[in-house]
Design a protein around this motif. Structure first.
Motif, PDB file in Angstrom:
ATOM      1  N   GLU A 108       0.869  -1.106  -0.140  1.00 21.78           N
ATOM      2  CA  GLU A 108       0.008  -0.120   0.176  1.00 21.78           C
ATOM      3  C   GLU A 108       0.793   1.272   0.074  1.00 21.78           C
ATOM      4  OE1 GLU A 108      -2.681   1.898   3.456  1.00 21.78           O
ATOM      5  OE2 GLU A 108      -4.087   0.528   2.149  1.00 21.78           O
ATOM      6  N   PHE A 109       0.429   2.220  -0.673  1.00 21.11           N
ATOM      7  CA  PHE A 109       1.266   3.584  -0.894  1.00 21.11           C
ATOM      8  C   PHE A 109       0.038   4.339  -0.751  1.00 21.11           C
ATOM      9  CE2 PHE A 109       3.540   0.447  -3.155  1.00 21.11           C
ATOM     10  CZ  PHE A 109       5.076   0.682  -2.752  1.00 21.11           C
ATOM     11  N   SER A 110       0.513   5.851  -0.120  1.00 22.88           N
ATOM     12  CA  SER A 110      -0.172   7.036  -0.084  1.00 22.88           C
ATOM     13  C   SER A 110       0.201   8.014  -1.402  1.00 22.88           C
ATOM     14  CB  SER A 110       0.096   7.811   0.916  1.00 22.88           C
ATOM     15  OG  SER A 110      -0.240   6.749   2.190  1.00 22.88           O
ATOM     16  N   LEU A 111      -0.991   8.766  -1.713  1.00 23.06           N
ATOM     17  CA  LEU A 111      -0.846   9.624  -2.851  1.00 23.06           C
ATOM     18  C   LEU A 111      -0.971  11.084  -2.127  1.00 23.06           C
ATOM     19  CD1 LEU A 111      -3.090   7.855  -5.533  1.00 23.06           C
ATOM     20  CD2 LEU A 111      -0.499   7.850  -5.075  1.00 23.06           C
ATOM     21  N   VAL A 112       0.043  11.902  -2.098  1.00 24.34           N
ATOM     22  CA  VAL A 112       0.157  13.019  -1.397  1.00 24.34           C
ATOM     23  C   VAL A 112       0.093  14.114  -2.370  1.00 24.34           C
ATOM     24  CG1 VAL A 112       1.455  14.517   0.072  1.00 24.34           C
ATOM     25  CG2 VAL A 112       1.616  11.891   0.367  1.00 24.34           C
ATOM     26  N   TRP A 113      -0.664  14.952  -2.116  1.00 20.36           N
ATOM     27  CA  TRP A 113      -0.933  16.438  -3.053  1.00 20.36           C
ATOM     28  C   TRP A 113       0.083  17.189  -3.032  1.00 20.36           C
ATOM     29  CZ3 TRP A 113      -4.610  20.786  -2.508  1.00 20.36           C
ATOM     30  CH2 TRP A 113      -4.793  21.398  -3.652  1.00 20.36           C
ATOM     31  N   ASN A 114       0.648  17.451  -4.223  1.00 22.74           N
ATOM     32  CA  ASN A 114       1.595  18.748  -3.966  1.00 22.74           C
ATOM     33  C   ASN A 114       0.956  19.964  -4.784  1.00 22.74           C
ATOM     34  OD1 ASN A 114       3.691  20.076  -6.152  1.00 22.74           O
ATOM     35  ND2 ASN A 114       4.490  19.891  -4.569  1.00 22.74           N
ATOM     36  N   THR A 115       0.549  20.869  -4.069  1.00 27.29           N
ATOM     37  CA  THR A 115      -0.173  22.020  -4.007  1.00 27.29           C
ATOM     38  C   THR A 115       0.595  22.825  -5.449  1.00 27.29           C
ATOM     39  OG1 THR A 115       0.623  23.194  -2.161  1.00 27.29           O
ATOM     40  CG2 THR A 115      -1.470  22.026  -1.917  1.00 27.29           C
ATOM     41  N   ASP A 116       1.860  23.001  -5.273  1.00 28.95           N
ATOM     42  CA  ASP A 116       2.370  23.801  -6.335  1.00 28.95           C
ATOM     43  C   ASP A 116       2.399  23.394  -7.468  1.00 28.95           C
ATOM     44  OD1 ASP A 116       3.537  25.355  -4.277  1.00 28.95           O
ATOM     45  OD2 ASP A 116       5.353  24.321  -4.377  1.00 28.95           O
ATOM     46  N   HIS A 117       2.359  22.250  -8.096  1.00 29.76           N
ATOM     47  CA  HIS A 117       2.039  21.794  -9.292  1.00 29.76           C
ATOM     48  C   HIS A 117       0.861  20.839  -9.495  1.00 29.76           C
ATOM     49  CE1 HIS A 117       6.672  22.110  -8.689  1.00 29.76           C
ATOM     50  NE2 HIS A 117       6.343  22.986  -9.801  1.00 29.76           N
ATOM     51  N   ASP A 118       0.000  20.960  -8.500  1.00 30.63           N
ATOM     52  CA  ASP A 118      -1.416  20.124  -8.716  1.00 30.63           C
ATOM     53  C   ASP A 118      -0.954  18.729  -9.119  1.00 30.63           C
ATOM     54  OD1 ASP A 118      -3.934  19.836  -8.522  1.00 30.63           O
ATOM     55  OD2 ASP A 118      -4.452  20.398 -10.518  1.00 30.63           O
ATOM     56  N   MET A 119      -0.094  17.963  -8.611  1.00 31.14           N
ATOM     57  CA  MET A 119       0.312  16.767  -8.787  1.00 31.14           C
ATOM     58  C   MET A 119       0.184  15.768  -7.571  1.00 31.14           C
ATOM     59  SD  MET A 119       4.289  17.252  -9.599  1.00 31.14           S
ATOM     60  CE  MET A 119       4.821  15.645  -9.438  1.00 31.14           C
ATOM     61  N   LEU A 120       0.041  14.682  -7.610  1.00 40.27           N
ATOM     62  CA  LEU A 120       0.029  13.538  -6.564  1.00 40.27           C
ATOM     63  C   LEU A 120       1.340  12.980  -6.472  1.00 40.27           C
ATOM     64  CD1 LEU A 120      -3.335  11.705  -6.823  1.00 40.27           C
ATOM     65  CD2 LEU A 120      -2.886  14.032  -5.806  1.00 40.27           C
ATOM     66  N   ILE A 121       1.976  12.762  -5.346  1.00 44.48           N
ATOM     67  CA  ILE A 121       3.281  12.051  -5.230  1.00 44.48           C
ATOM     68  C   ILE A 121       3.234  10.491  -4.555  1.00 44.48           C
ATOM     69  CG2 ILE A 121       5.617  12.261  -4.235  1.00 44.48           C
ATOM     70  CD1 ILE A 121       5.244  15.272  -4.470  1.00 44.48           C
ATOM     71  N   THR A 122       3.873   9.741  -5.185  1.00 40.86           N
ATOM     72  CA  THR A 122       3.683   8.357  -4.387  1.00 40.86           C
ATOM     73  C   THR A 122       4.623   8.379  -3.080  1.00 40.86           C
ATOM     74  OG1 THR A 122       3.348   7.148  -6.431  1.00 40.86           O
ATOM     75  CG2 THR A 122       4.267   6.018  -4.729  1.00 40.86           C
ATOM     76  N   THR A 123       4.002   8.070  -2.001  1.00 41.37           N
ATOM     77  CA  THR A 123       4.868   7.884  -0.747  1.00 41.37           C
ATOM     78  C   THR A 123       4.341   6.848   0.077  1.00 41.37           C
ATOM     79  OG1 THR A 123       4.360  10.204  -0.829  1.00 41.37           O
ATOM     80  CG2 THR A 123       4.942   9.395   1.175  1.00 41.37           C
ATOM     81  N   PRO A 124       5.459   6.103   0.472  1.00 41.73           N
ATOM     82  CA  PRO A 124       6.829   6.134   0.417  1.00 41.73           C
ATOM     83  C   PRO A 124       7.280   5.900  -0.950  1.00 41.73           C
ATOM     84  CG  PRO A 124       6.763   4.495   1.503  1.00 41.73           C
ATOM     85  CD  PRO A 124       5.329   4.887   1.383  1.00 41.73           C
ATOM     86  N   GLN A 125       8.424   6.550  -1.501  1.00 42.03           N
ATOM     87  CA  GLN A 125       9.048   6.407  -2.671  1.00 42.03           C
ATOM     88  C   GLN A 125      10.282   5.425  -2.484  1.00 42.03           C
ATOM     89  OE1 GLN A 125      10.022   9.614  -5.254  1.00 42.03           O
ATOM     90  NE2 GLN A 125       7.871   9.980  -5.410  1.00 42.03           N
ATOM     91  N   PRO A 126      10.292   4.033  -3.555  1.00 43.59           N
ATOM     92  CA  PRO A 126      11.378   3.204  -3.089  1.00 43.59           C
ATOM     93  C   PRO A 126      12.863   3.845  -3.678  1.00 43.59           C
ATOM     94  CG  PRO A 126       9.690   2.281  -4.591  1.00 43.59           C
ATOM     95  CD  PRO A 126       9.305   3.749  -4.358  1.00 43.59           C
ATOM     96  N   SER A 127      13.690   3.567  -3.044  1.00 47.41           N
ATOM     97  CA  SER A 127      15.113   4.257  -3.525  1.00 47.41           C
ATOM     98  C   SER A 127      15.297   3.492  -4.985  1.00 47.41           C
ATOM     99  CB  SER A 127      16.061   3.426  -2.622  1.00 47.41           C
ATOM    100  OG  SER A 127      16.404   2.049  -2.761  1.00 47.41           O
ATOM    101  N   VAL A 128      16.358   4.654  -5.505  1.00 47.10           N
ATOM    102  CA  VAL A 128      16.550   4.419  -6.952  1.00 47.10           C
ATOM    103  C   VAL A 128      17.065   2.737  -7.211  1.00 47.10           C
ATOM    104  CG1 VAL A 128      18.175   4.802  -8.873  1.00 47.10           C
ATOM    105  CG2 VAL A 128      17.033   6.580  -7.505  1.00 47.10           C
ATOM    106  N   GLU A 129      17.871   2.392  -6.104  1.00 45.18           N
ATOM    107  CA  GLU A 129      18.499   0.938  -6.135  1.00 45.18           C
ATOM    108  C   GLU A 129      17.597  -0.166  -6.219  1.00 45.18           C
ATOM    109  OE1 GLU A 129      21.291   3.872  -5.191  1.00 45.18           O
ATOM    110  OE2 GLU A 129      19.251   3.305  -3.944  1.00 45.18           O
ATOM    111  N   LYS A 130      16.311   0.251  -5.322  1.00 46.83           N
ATOM    112  CA  LYS A 130      15.215  -0.969  -5.168  1.00 46.83           C
ATOM    113  C   LYS A 130      14.194  -0.990  -6.383  1.00 46.83           C
ATOM    114  CE  LYS A 130      11.946  -2.744  -1.840  1.00 46.83           C
ATOM    115  NZ  LYS A 130      11.187  -2.670  -0.699  1.00 46.83           N
ATOM    116  N   LEU A 131      14.135   0.307  -6.955  1.00 48.99           N
ATOM    117  CA  LEU A 131      13.005   0.610  -7.738  1.00 48.99           C
ATOM    118  C   LEU A 131      12.884  -0.465  -9.024  1.00 48.99           C
ATOM    119  CD1 LEU A 131      10.805   2.548  -8.544  1.00 48.99           C
ATOM    120  CD2 LEU A 131      12.373   3.983  -9.849  1.00 48.99           C
ATOM    121  N   SER A 132      14.006  -1.195  -9.433  1.00 42.06           N
ATOM    122  CA  SER A 132      14.062  -1.964 -10.589  1.00 42.06           C
ATOM    123  C   SER A 132      13.295  -3.160 -10.131  1.00 42.06           C
ATOM    124  CB  SER A 132      15.716  -2.203 -10.936  1.00 42.06           C
ATOM    125  OG  SER A 132      16.239  -2.937  -9.875  1.00 42.06           O
ATOM    126  N   TYR A 133      13.227  -3.554  -8.943  1.00 38.98           N
ATOM    127  CA  TYR A 133      12.689  -4.766  -8.436  1.00 38.98           C
ATOM    128  C   TYR A 133      11.268  -4.969  -8.811  1.00 38.98           C
ATOM    129  CZ  TYR A 133      10.098  -7.652  -5.077  1.00 38.98           C
ATOM    130  OH  TYR A 133       9.147  -8.308  -4.396  1.00 38.98           O
TER     131      TYR A 133
END
Length: 279
Positions: free
Chosen positions: A19-44
């Protein structure tokens, strides 16, 4: 980036069930996946023979539909970039996958290179004879007339650094083409946490139709915004699979159709192509 409260929650329906949260970024009206995997783990999170965009040999109904729509859209993509540039030139496709778009562009007399980190996808791309880089950071001392990112920007860590790098790689007056999902579309609202285009955590960022103009305003001007009509159907089919387990659903096709019809009036298409010009 200035973030606010949690907008919603969803999970990785494709691989892990996390499960992940989607956090709203007000400056750019976008959602951010939270938490984000590290760059090293993302490929998994991409390691699966069923990850369609990395495998020309993927099987099943969804893979067949994906490839059918993709083949139909390739010529439209070439027509789009040629209409913006007015001539042939040099092109860099970031997130090139198995290199199908690069190959079509090459066959249409473009000077083409690609960026693709997946070893599985690179194998297919190399068989097509396209020069590929494994990271955009490895592209140095180059300038391109056109850079394309077809449903790729949402995957890339370090978004601010990526935007700067794209600007550095484009020639003056160069064209940047970006296709991304729109979390304010009807199909996104209908399927909510099951909406396949959230695709966490592979999708790190989730854009509204306002996000791209805001993110790129320092170096680029948006010249046109175009819908990707087939995406609402494909995403709805996959969303329905996540929600109900259905391998193929007439209901999902109907949701995709409603999404497109409503978007004619609201402009909230399931996926959007932005054509930007470097200032």
């Amino acid at each position: 980036m200035n973030t606010s409260l949690i907008h919603s929650k969803t999970k990785d329906h494709f691989k892990t069930g996390e499960e992940f949260s989607l956090v709203w970024n007000t400056d750019h009206d976008m959602l951010i996946t939270t938490p984000q995997p590290s760059v090293e783990k993302l490929s998994y999170y991409y390691e699966s023979e069923n990850y369609i965009s990395h495998n020309d040999d993927a099987k099943g109904v969804m893979a067949f539909l994906y490839r059918t729509v993709k083949r139909r859209s390739l010529k439209n993509k070439i027509s789009l970039i040629e209409s913006r540039l007015g001539t042939k030139g040099s092109l860099l496709d970031v997130g090139a996958g198995t290199g199908e778009f690069c190959k079509v562009a090459f066959d249409n007399n473009w000077k083409v290179e690609g960026v693709e980190p997946s070893k599985v996808a690179l194998k297919f791309a190399n068989e097509k004879g396209i020069k590929m880089y494994t990271s955009i950071e490895n592209v140095v001392d180059k300038k391109y007339d056109v850079i394309t990112l077809w449903h790729v920007l949402e995957h890339l860590p370090n978004l601010d650094d990526v935007i700067k790098k794209l600007s550095d790689l484009l020639k003056p007056n160069g064209v940047l083409i970006i296709a991304v999902p729109n979390y304010n579309s009807f199909d996104a609202g209908y399927y909510k946490s099951f909406w396949a285009a959230f695709d966490v955590p592979r999708h790190l960022w989730h854009f509204s139709k306002e996000s791209i103009p805001r993110l790129f305003k320092e170096s680029f001007k948006v010249e046109s915004i175009k819908p990707m009509w087939f995406d609402s159907f494909y995403v709805s089919l996959l969303s329905e699979k996540y929600k109900s387990g259905s391998g193929f659903s007439i209901k999902a096709l109907f949701v995709g159709l409603i999404s497109n019809v409503k978007a004619i009036f609201t402009k909230e298409y399931s996926s959007v192509v932005y054509c930007l010009r470097k200032g």
